[in-house]
Design an enzyme around this catalytic site. Structure first.
Site, PDB file in Angstrom:
ATOM      1  CD  GLU A   1      -1.414  -0.686   3.574  1.00  0.00           C
ATOM      2  OE1 GLU A   1      -2.182  -1.659   3.452  1.00  0.00           O
ATOM      3  OE2 GLU A   1      -1.440   0.095   4.529  1.00  0.00           O
TER       4      GLU A   1
ATOM      5  CB  CYS B   1       8.002  -5.482   8.337  1.00  0.00           C
ATOM      6  SG  CYS B   1       9.476  -4.754   9.095  1.00  0.00           S
TER       7      CYS B   1
ATOM      8  CB  CYS C   1       7.288  -3.083  15.708  1.00  0.00           C
ATOM      9  SG  CYS C   1       8.968  -2.723  15.142  1.00  0.00           S
TER      10      CYS C   1
ATOM     11  CB  CYS D   1       3.368   7.419   3.052  1.00  0.00           C
ATOM     12  SG  CYS D   1       3.924   6.201   4.234  1.00  0.00           S
TER      13      CYS D   1
ATOM     14  CB  CYS E   1       2.384   1.080   9.173  1.00  0.00           C
ATOM     15  SG  CYS E   1       3.744   0.120   8.688  1.00  0.00           S
TER      16      CYS E   1
ATOM     17  CB  CYS F   1       3.851  -2.369  13.336  1.00  0.00           C
ATOM     18  SG  CYS F   1       4.001  -2.193  11.555  1.00  0.00           S
TER      19      CYS F   1
HETATM   20  N1  SAH Z   1       9.936   0.294   9.288  1.00  0.00           N
HETATM   21  C1  SAH Z   1      10.113   1.685   9.384  1.00  0.00           C
HETATM   22  C2  SAH Z   1       9.183   2.480   8.504  1.00  0.00           C
HETATM   23  C3  SAH Z   1       7.769   2.003   8.383  1.00  0.00           C
HETATM   24  S1  SAH Z   1       6.759   2.184   9.811  1.00  0.00           S
HETATM   25  C4  SAH Z   1      10.003   2.123  10.827  1.00  0.00           C
HETATM   26  O1  SAH Z   1       9.570   1.334  11.653  1.00  0.00           O
HETATM   27  O2  SAH Z   1      10.381   3.253  11.122  1.00  0.00           O
HETATM   28  C5  SAH Z   1       6.463   3.930   9.854  1.00  0.00           C
HETATM   29  C6  SAH Z   1       6.129   4.457  11.218  1.00  0.00           C
HETATM   30  O3  SAH Z   1       4.826   4.047  11.624  1.00  0.00           O
HETATM   31  C7  SAH Z   1       7.086   3.987  12.295  1.00  0.00           C
HETATM   32  O4  SAH Z   1       7.446   5.048  13.148  1.00  0.00           O
HETATM   33  C8  SAH Z   1       6.248   2.977  13.031  1.00  0.00           C
HETATM   34  O5  SAH Z   1       6.731   2.757  14.318  1.00  0.00           O
HETATM   35  C9  SAH Z   1       4.893   3.615  12.970  1.00  0.00           C
HETATM   36  N2  SAH Z   1       3.772   2.717  13.254  1.00  0.00           N
HETATM   37  C10 SAH Z   1       3.649   1.429  12.905  1.00  0.00           C
HETATM   38  N3  SAH Z   1       2.475   0.928  13.350  1.00  0.00           N
HETATM   39  C11 SAH Z   1       1.854   1.936  13.986  1.00  0.00           C
HETATM   40  C12 SAH Z   1       0.612   2.053  14.657  1.00  0.00           C
HETATM   41  N4  SAH Z   1      -0.214   1.018  14.756  1.00  0.00           N
HETATM   42  N5  SAH Z   1       0.284   3.252  15.195  1.00  0.00           N
HETATM   43  C13 SAH Z   1       1.123   4.293  15.082  1.00  0.00           C
HETATM   44  N6  SAH Z   1       2.302   4.257  14.458  1.00  0.00           N
HETATM   45  C14 SAH Z   1       2.676   3.084  13.921  1.00  0.00           C
HETATM   46 FE1  SF4 Z   2       8.533  -3.117  10.422  1.00  0.00          FE
HETATM   47 FE2  SF4 Z   2       6.320  -2.038  11.359  1.00  0.00          FE
HETATM   48 FE3  SF4 Z   2       8.446  -2.253  12.925  1.00  0.00          FE
HETATM   49 FE4  SF4 Z   2       8.469  -0.479  10.908  1.00  0.00          FE
HETATM   50  S1  SF4 Z   2       7.131  -0.446  12.718  1.00  0.00           S
HETATM   51  S2  SF4 Z   2      10.073  -1.938  11.480  1.00  0.00           S
HETATM   52  S3  SF4 Z   2       7.241  -1.617   9.405  1.00  0.00           S
HETATM   53  S4  SF4 Z   2       7.283  -3.955  12.073  1.00  0.00           S
END
Ligand code: SAH
Ligand code: SF4
Length: 359
Positions: free
Chosen positions: A93, A128, A132, A121, A352, A135
């Protein structure tokens, strides 16, 4: 035979290919401009080329690799999210965020001063590997890297959409699905292609890469002295909490990560953004804010806090407005600039990876 994606080629690779076909070298520049200046998406649109070459292009290279499956629009119409099907059937996406011209006039494009920010974006992976816990992309696991061309094509898609309205993309953020520093080579070649002066000519300073904090890659990125902005997903100020939210923290502690960040700033002179998804009662407390302020003391940085976008696989909830304001207040008392961003596109699951996981 596997047909290669035209956006995967650099200008010199395209030139070699054309020479191998017995074409004059200047054809490469014509095609390059067609792709990256006019955003043509099919060989038929290249009417400046001989029909025989158009036919050869059609047979040998893939132009249309991203098939838009659905586009969701936020209720205010300012955020668009498109789910694309890739060649192998997997999905990614890409999000377009539009801002009112009055919001960030200083960010306007030099050639389009009346236009507000248009930020795209982009994704760098399907899924991934970083896991995390909060996410949606992390929850689906790692499927594969995107090629440089699959990354570039996401930008071209929205450049084309905006062109139809007389607008241009002003900013690109690498904050979609995936960890860009886990797919370092392809992400950087995509950025090089977007930067190319003879092509799209999109300034590196208008690009921001967000990473979960892969320390060796941050050091490599610093040494390359690109003009690209760096954002770090920090989300917690002590290792115990960060371990529980971002498993990568078990490999690189917060102090190791922040040391790499300080070196990045020293080498490049560029300010770092720290991202913080505020989770109610978890990392939105005054204690976390104070700890964070102490850790970031004296750093050329900025904290970007957003309320968590709740996901199915995680029990945490979004912070409250009150907690978010207190969090910001503590940081500003310590002299750390912090913005609490409004939740954009929540109603279309702009978080994300959330659309893909439903798909
Ligand atoms: N992998 C990279 C970039 C993609 S995620 C990273 O982690 O930085 C982009 C941003 O969205 C990151 O700061 C991530 O921590 C945040 N993010 C992911 N899931 C989220 C959620 N459910 N609510 C708020 N921010 C989120
Ligand atoms: Fe991967 Fe989501 Fe963690 Fe970014 S926030 S590194 S996309 S698992």
């Amino acid at each position: 035979m596997e047909v290669s994606l035209i956006y995967d080629l650099s200008l010199s690779e395209l030139a070699s290919l054309l020479v191998a076909w017995g074409e004059p070298a200047y054809r490469a520049r014509q095609i390059w401009r067609g792709l990256y200046r006019n955003f043509w998406k099919t060989p038929e649109e290249f009417t400046n080329l001989p029909a025989s070459l158009r036919k050869k292009l059609t047979e040998s290279l893939l132009f249309n690799n991203l098939v838009p499956v659905t586009t969701l629009r936020s209720s205010d119409g300012e955020t668009l999210k498109t789910l694309f099907r890739l060649q192998d059937g997997k999905a990614v996406e890409t999000v377009l965020m539009k801002y009112d011209p009055s919001v960030a006039v200083h960010q306007a494009h030099r050639d389009h001063p009346g236009q507000g920010r248009r930020t795209v974006c982009i994704s760098t992976q399907v899924g991934c590997a970083m896991g995390c816990v909060f996410c949606a992309t992390g929850q689906m696991g790692f499927k594969r890297h995107l090629s440089s061309g699959e990354i570039v094509a996401q930008v071209m898609y929205f450049a084309r959409q905006l062109l139809a309205q007389g607008e241009v993309i002003t900013n690109v953020v690498v904050m979609g699905m995936g960890e860009p520093f886990h797919n370092y080579e392809n992400t950087m070649s995509a950025i090089d292609r977007l930067n190319d002066r003879g092509g799209y000519n999109f300034g590196a300073r208008r690009i921001t890469i967000s990473t979960v904090g892969l320390v060796p890659a941050i050091r490599r990125f610093a040494a390359e002295k690109r003009q690209v902005n760096l954002a770090i997903s920090l989300h917690a100020a002590n290792d115990e909490l960060r371990d529980s939210m971002l498993p990568i923290n078990k490999s690189y502690t917060i102090d190791e990560l922040l040391a790499a960040c300080r070196d990045f700033i020293a080498i490049t002179g560029r300010r770092i953004t720290f991202e913080w998804a505020l989770v109610n009662g978890v990392n939105d407390t005054p204690e976390q804010a104070q700890l964070l302020a102490r850790k970031l003391k004296g750093m050329l940085c900025h904290v970007n806090a957003i309320p968590l976008n709740p996901t199915d696989g995680y029990s945490g909830q979004a912070t409250t407005r009150k907690h978010a304001e207190e969090f910001k207040e503590v940081l500003s008392r310590f002299g750390i600039p912090c913005t609490v961003r409004l939740r954009r596109g929540m109603d279309i699951h702009a978080g994300c990876g959330q659309l893909v996981s439903e798909y």
